[in-house]
Design an enzyme around this catalytic site. Structure first.
Site, PDB file in Angstrom:
ATOM      1  N   ASP A 239      -6.574  -3.178  -7.357  1.00  0.00           N
ATOM      2  CA  ASP A 239      -7.108  -3.726  -6.110  1.00  0.00           C
ATOM      3  C   ASP A 239      -7.375  -5.211  -6.311  1.00  0.00           C
ATOM      4  O   ASP A 239      -7.735  -5.627  -7.413  1.00  0.00           O
ATOM      5  CB  ASP A 239      -8.397  -3.005  -5.699  1.00  0.00           C
ATOM      6  CG  ASP A 239      -8.758  -3.329  -4.257  1.00  0.00           C
ATOM      7  OD1 ASP A 239      -8.285  -2.625  -3.354  1.00  0.00           O
ATOM      8  OD2 ASP A 239      -9.456  -4.330  -4.031  1.00  0.00           O
TER       9      ASP A 239
ATOM     10  N   TYR B  75     -14.358 -12.063   0.574  1.00  0.00           N
ATOM     11  CA  TYR B  75     -15.100 -10.839   0.246  1.00  0.00           C
ATOM     12  C   TYR B  75     -16.357 -11.161  -0.567  1.00  0.00           C
ATOM     13  O   TYR B  75     -17.413 -10.557  -0.376  1.00  0.00           O
ATOM     14  CB  TYR B  75     -14.221  -9.860  -0.541  1.00  0.00           C
ATOM     15  CG  TYR B  75     -13.223  -9.128   0.331  1.00  0.00           C
ATOM     16  CD1 TYR B  75     -13.627  -8.034   1.096  1.00  0.00           C
ATOM     17  CD2 TYR B  75     -11.896  -9.524   0.407  1.00  0.00           C
ATOM     18  CE1 TYR B  75     -12.724  -7.359   1.907  1.00  0.00           C
ATOM     19  CE2 TYR B  75     -10.983  -8.855   1.207  1.00  0.00           C
ATOM     20  CZ  TYR B  75     -11.404  -7.779   1.957  1.00  0.00           C
ATOM     21  OH  TYR B  75     -10.516  -7.122   2.759  1.00  0.00           O
TER      22      TYR B  75
ATOM     23  N   ARG C 158       0.825  -1.222   0.000  1.00  0.00           N
ATOM     24  CA  ARG C 158       0.000   0.000   0.000  1.00  0.00           C
ATOM     25  C   ARG C 158       0.855   1.267   0.000  1.00  0.00           C
ATOM     26  O   ARG C 158       0.513   2.243   0.659  1.00  0.00           O
ATOM     27  CB  ARG C 158      -0.945   0.028   1.203  1.00  0.00           C
ATOM     28  CG  ARG C 158      -2.052  -0.988   1.165  1.00  0.00           C
ATOM     29  CD  ARG C 158      -3.178  -0.499   0.267  1.00  0.00           C
ATOM     30  NE  ARG C 158      -4.293  -1.431   0.267  1.00  0.00           N
ATOM     31  CZ  ARG C 158      -5.341  -1.330   1.068  1.00  0.00           C
ATOM     32  NH1 ARG C 158      -5.420  -0.342   1.916  1.00  0.00           N
ATOM     33  NH2 ARG C 158      -6.304  -2.210   1.000  1.00  0.00           N
TER      34      ARG C 158
ATOM     35  N   ARG D 140      -3.842   6.970   0.482  1.00  0.00           N
ATOM     36  CA  ARG D 140      -4.336   8.227   1.052  1.00  0.00           C
ATOM     37  C   ARG D 140      -3.360   8.944   1.979  1.00  0.00           C
ATOM     38  O   ARG D 140      -3.552  10.113   2.281  1.00  0.00           O
ATOM     39  CB  ARG D 140      -5.648   7.966   1.798  1.00  0.00           C
ATOM     40  CG  ARG D 140      -6.820   7.870   0.851  1.00  0.00           C
ATOM     41  CD  ARG D 140      -8.076   7.456   1.575  1.00  0.00           C
ATOM     42  NE  ARG D 140      -7.891   6.135   2.171  1.00  0.00           N
ATOM     43  CZ  ARG D 140      -8.894   5.327   2.495  1.00  0.00           C
ATOM     44  NH1 ARG D 140     -10.138   5.709   2.323  1.00  0.00           N
ATOM     45  NH2 ARG D 140      -8.646   4.136   3.014  1.00  0.00           N
TER      46      ARG D 140
ATOM     47  N   ARG E  92      -7.480  11.668  -5.907  1.00  0.00           N
ATOM     48  CA  ARG E  92      -8.741  11.095  -5.393  1.00  0.00           C
ATOM     49  C   ARG E  92      -9.853  12.127  -5.264  1.00  0.00           C
ATOM     50  O   ARG E  92     -11.027  11.770  -5.181  1.00  0.00           O
ATOM     51  CB  ARG E  92      -8.494  10.419  -4.043  1.00  0.00           C
ATOM     52  CG  ARG E  92      -7.975   9.013  -4.154  1.00  0.00           C
ATOM     53  CD  ARG E  92      -9.036   8.001  -4.588  1.00  0.00           C
ATOM     54  NE  ARG E  92      -9.776   7.475  -3.446  1.00  0.00           N
ATOM     55  CZ  ARG E  92     -11.061   7.653  -3.253  1.00  0.00           C
ATOM     56  NH1 ARG E  92     -11.777   8.325  -4.112  1.00  0.00           N
ATOM     57  NH2 ARG E  92     -11.649   7.144  -2.197  1.00  0.00           N
TER      58      ARG E  92
HETATM   59  O1  CP3 Z   1       0.054  -1.474  -2.506  1.00  0.00           O
HETATM   60  C1  CP3 Z   1      -0.245  -0.601  -3.350  1.00  0.00           C
HETATM   61  O2  CP3 Z   1       0.182   0.577  -3.268  1.00  0.00           O
HETATM   62  C2  CP3 Z   1      -1.036  -1.004  -4.574  1.00  0.00           C
HETATM   63  C3  CP3 Z   1      -2.437  -0.839  -4.496  1.00  0.00           C
HETATM   64  C4  CP3 Z   1      -3.346  -1.782  -3.709  1.00  0.00           C
HETATM   65  C5  CP3 Z   1      -4.650  -1.391  -3.326  1.00  0.00           C
HETATM   66  N1  CP3 Z   1      -5.273  -2.465  -2.771  1.00  0.00           N
HETATM   67  C6  CP3 Z   1      -5.258  -0.056  -3.559  1.00  0.00           C
HETATM   68  C7  CP3 Z   1      -6.294   0.387  -2.585  1.00  0.00           C
HETATM   69  C8  CP3 Z   1      -3.174  -3.105  -3.302  1.00  0.00           C
HETATM   70  C9  CP3 Z   1      -1.943  -3.991  -3.415  1.00  0.00           C
HETATM   71  C10 CP3 Z   1      -4.405  -3.524  -2.727  1.00  0.00           C
HETATM   72  C11 CP3 Z   1      -4.632  -4.885  -2.219  1.00  0.00           C
HETATM   73  C12 CP3 Z   1      -5.815  -5.153  -1.414  1.00  0.00           C
HETATM   74  N2  CP3 Z   1      -7.078  -4.647  -1.556  1.00  0.00           N
HETATM   75  C13 CP3 Z   1      -5.855  -6.102  -0.371  1.00  0.00           C
HETATM   76  C14 CP3 Z   1      -4.705  -6.966   0.046  1.00  0.00           C
HETATM   77  C15 CP3 Z   1      -3.731  -6.225   0.863  1.00  0.00           C
HETATM   78  C16 CP3 Z   1      -4.198  -5.890   2.229  1.00  0.00           C
HETATM   79  O3  CP3 Z   1      -4.220  -4.689   2.558  1.00  0.00           O
HETATM   80  O4  CP3 Z   1      -4.495  -6.825   2.986  1.00  0.00           O
HETATM   81  C17 CP3 Z   1      -7.151  -6.117   0.150  1.00  0.00           C
HETATM   82  C18 CP3 Z   1      -7.648  -6.962   1.292  1.00  0.00           C
HETATM   83  C19 CP3 Z   1      -7.921  -5.206  -0.618  1.00  0.00           C
HETATM   84  C20 CP3 Z   1      -9.367  -4.899  -0.485  1.00  0.00           C
HETATM   85  C21 CP3 Z   1      -9.589  -3.490  -0.103  1.00  0.00           C
HETATM   86  N3  CP3 Z   1      -9.367  -2.426  -0.939  1.00  0.00           N
HETATM   87  C22 CP3 Z   1     -10.045  -2.991   1.139  1.00  0.00           C
HETATM   88  C23 CP3 Z   1     -10.382  -3.843   2.343  1.00  0.00           C
HETATM   89  C24 CP3 Z   1     -10.120  -1.594   1.013  1.00  0.00           C
HETATM   90  C25 CP3 Z   1     -10.663  -0.603   2.013  1.00  0.00           C
HETATM   91  C26 CP3 Z   1      -9.761  -0.394   3.151  1.00  0.00           C
HETATM   92  C27 CP3 Z   1      -9.103   0.960   3.085  1.00  0.00           C
HETATM   93  O5  CP3 Z   1      -7.887   1.037   3.304  1.00  0.00           O
HETATM   94  O6  CP3 Z   1      -9.833   1.934   2.880  1.00  0.00           O
HETATM   95  C28 CP3 Z   1      -9.651  -1.255  -0.271  1.00  0.00           C
HETATM   96  C29 CP3 Z   1      -9.520   0.106  -0.826  1.00  0.00           C
HETATM   97  C30 CP3 Z   1      -8.187   0.460  -1.391  1.00  0.00           C
HETATM   98  N4  CP3 Z   1      -7.460  -0.259  -2.272  1.00  0.00           N
HETATM   99  C31 CP3 Z   1      -7.473   1.650  -1.107  1.00  0.00           C
HETATM  100  C32 CP3 Z   1      -6.295   1.604  -1.860  1.00  0.00           C
HETATM  101  C33 CP3 Z   1      -5.192   2.630  -1.951  1.00  0.00           C
HETATM  102  C34 CP3 Z   1      -7.971   2.735  -0.174  1.00  0.00           C
HETATM  103  C35 CP3 Z   1      -7.774   4.118  -0.622  1.00  0.00           C
HETATM  104  C36 CP3 Z   1      -8.887   4.810  -1.325  1.00  0.00           C
HETATM  105  O7  CP3 Z   1     -10.070   4.572  -1.105  1.00  0.00           O
HETATM  106  O8  CP3 Z   1      -8.511   5.723  -2.077  1.00  0.00           O
END
Ligand code: CP3
Length: 354
Positions: A85, A161, A36, A40, A49
């Site tokens: 994602d 999910y 990640r 944000r 965003r």
């Molecule tokens: O790592 C990176 O910089 C690459 C981008 C990336 C995202 N999601 C973008 C994202 C990666 C590698 C993921 C993987 C991901 N997504 C996982 C596995 C890794 C982990 O954290 O366990 C999971 C479980 C998800 C599912 C997911 N996506 C969730 C549960 C959420 C909401 C939680 C949150 O942090 O708000 C997301 C949203 C998400 N995916 C964001 C980002 C940058 C949140 C930011 C936004 O809304 O702009």
């Protein structure tokens, strides 16, 4: 010299420290990147965003590529991870996906029955998720000597999910399907492992130089259930990616008791979270895999001298052995100070074994 040596020994050709460490080759510095690393906590990301939703960013390859590059420029990390994602494949599968403000992902049509599994649409990643491959192609033109990591979710975490309809703490619907309706569980895992394999292989063929399989929540399972309900499917994806000749990283949290079985899934690198000391985890896994990790993301909110203590402790436990990639034990948290993240990159690069 034996001809086979010429063919199999690529070590002198691999120069990027991250790729060398994936292959357990010696490096001058310990390579570092962060799960990640785009997101944000970065002002540049927040600015984008304001205009685009998360899914819109993913759907526009130029914007996804730009967001992928933001942390590479700002932090000096040794690898880029594609901005996407793990839940994107849910869209062409027909499950629906939205990210509600403050609530995380919501899948509108959860999968609960065998009929639901049979109704999942066939997915062709080259067309249905072609925007991801387009972002990879743009990035390979921009990144030069910084390797690009592609990724997918592992079948268990993606299934959780799809079954729960969103994030979960107990995974009760997921486990209920596993224990009460194994036929549906296995049909879903079979379907997901095919789709996720095709998706990951497509990313590699588009130019991803390493891939990570995120099984973030698999630590909710016992070793026995992992073996029966998950391992064969994760193994299939990892083997297919390895056959494409790129290193594969396999990551989960809360996996201390699962590590020997995760090793059987066959990746080159295993991601450890902070709950296990790095050297203890590496010992369980054995010397023939690389390890990635494992600073607690919450530590990035601590004062720098404290962070340095923990960072050096991890590096000391790795003890200069080839095959350590520094990372957090899970993704960067919102509101993490960017300067602190950059300071950790420098600490890792400057570490001299003291
Ligand atoms: O790592 C990176 O910089 C690459 C981008 C990336 C995202 N999601 C973008 C994202 C990666 C590698 C993921 C993987 C991901 N997504 C996982 C596995 C890794 C982990 O954290 O366990 C999971 C479980 C998800 C599912 C997911 N996506 C969730 C549960 C959420 C909401 C939680 C949150 O942090 O708000 C997301 C949203 C998400 N995916 C964001 C980002 C940058 C949140 C930011 C936004 O809304 O702009």
């Amino acid at each position: 010299m034996q001809p086979s040596t010429l063919i199999t020994d690529h070590s002198s050709l691999i120069t990027a420290p991250f790729l060398r460490a994936c292959r357990r080759l010696p490096t001058d510095i310990t390579p570092v990147w962060f799960m990640r690393q785009a997101g944000r906590y970065m002002p540049e990301y927040r600015a984008i965003r304001e205009k685009y939703s998360l899914i819109e960013i993913c759907h526009h390859p130029e914007i996804a590529a730009e967001v992928t590059l933001q942390p590479v420029r700002a932090l000096g990390v040794d690898a880029a991870i594609l901005f996407a994602d793990i839940l994107l494949p849910a869209i062409p599968l027909g499950v629906g996906l939205e990210f509600a403000k403050g609530e995380g992902p919501i899948l509108q049509n959860p999968v609960r029955t065998l009929a639901d599994v049979k109704n999942l649409r066939p997915v062709n990643p080259e067309t249905d998720l072609g925007y991801v491959m387009d972002a990879i192609k743009i990035l390979r033109g921009e990144l030069k000597d910084i390797p690009l990591i592609g990724f997918c979710g592992a079948p268990f975490t993606v299934a959780s999910y799809m079954i729960e309809g969103g994030s979960s703490r107990e995974f009760l619907k997921t486990k209920t399907m596993m224990y009460s309706d194994p036929q549906t569980w296995h049909a879903l895992m079979e379907k997901l492992s095919v789709v996720l394999t095709d998706y990951l292989v497509a990313q590699i063929r588009a130019g991803a130089q390493a891939v990570q399989v995120f099984d973030s929540w698999v630590g909710a399972l016992s070793p026995q259930d992992y073996q029966n309900f998950v391992l064969p499917y994760s193994q299939k994806i990892i083997q297919a990616a390895k056959a494409e000749q790129v290193p594969v990283i396999h990551f989960g949290t809360n996996t201390t008791t699962l590590l020997p079985l995760m090793k059987q899934a066959g990746s080159d690198v295993i991601g450890l979270d902070w709950r296990i000391p790095l050297d203890d985890g590496w010992k369980i896994l054995g010397g023939d895999v690389s390890v990635q990790g494992n600073l607690d993301p919450a530590l990035l909110f601590a004062p720098l001298p404290e962070i340095k203590k923990y960072t050096h402790d991890i590096l000391r436990r790795a003890n200069g052995k080839p095959g350590h990639i520094f990372n957090l034990g899970h993704g960067i948290l919102q509101n993490t100070p960017v300067d602190t993240v950059k300071a950790v990159v420098d600490m890792v690069h400057e570490y001299q074994g003291n």
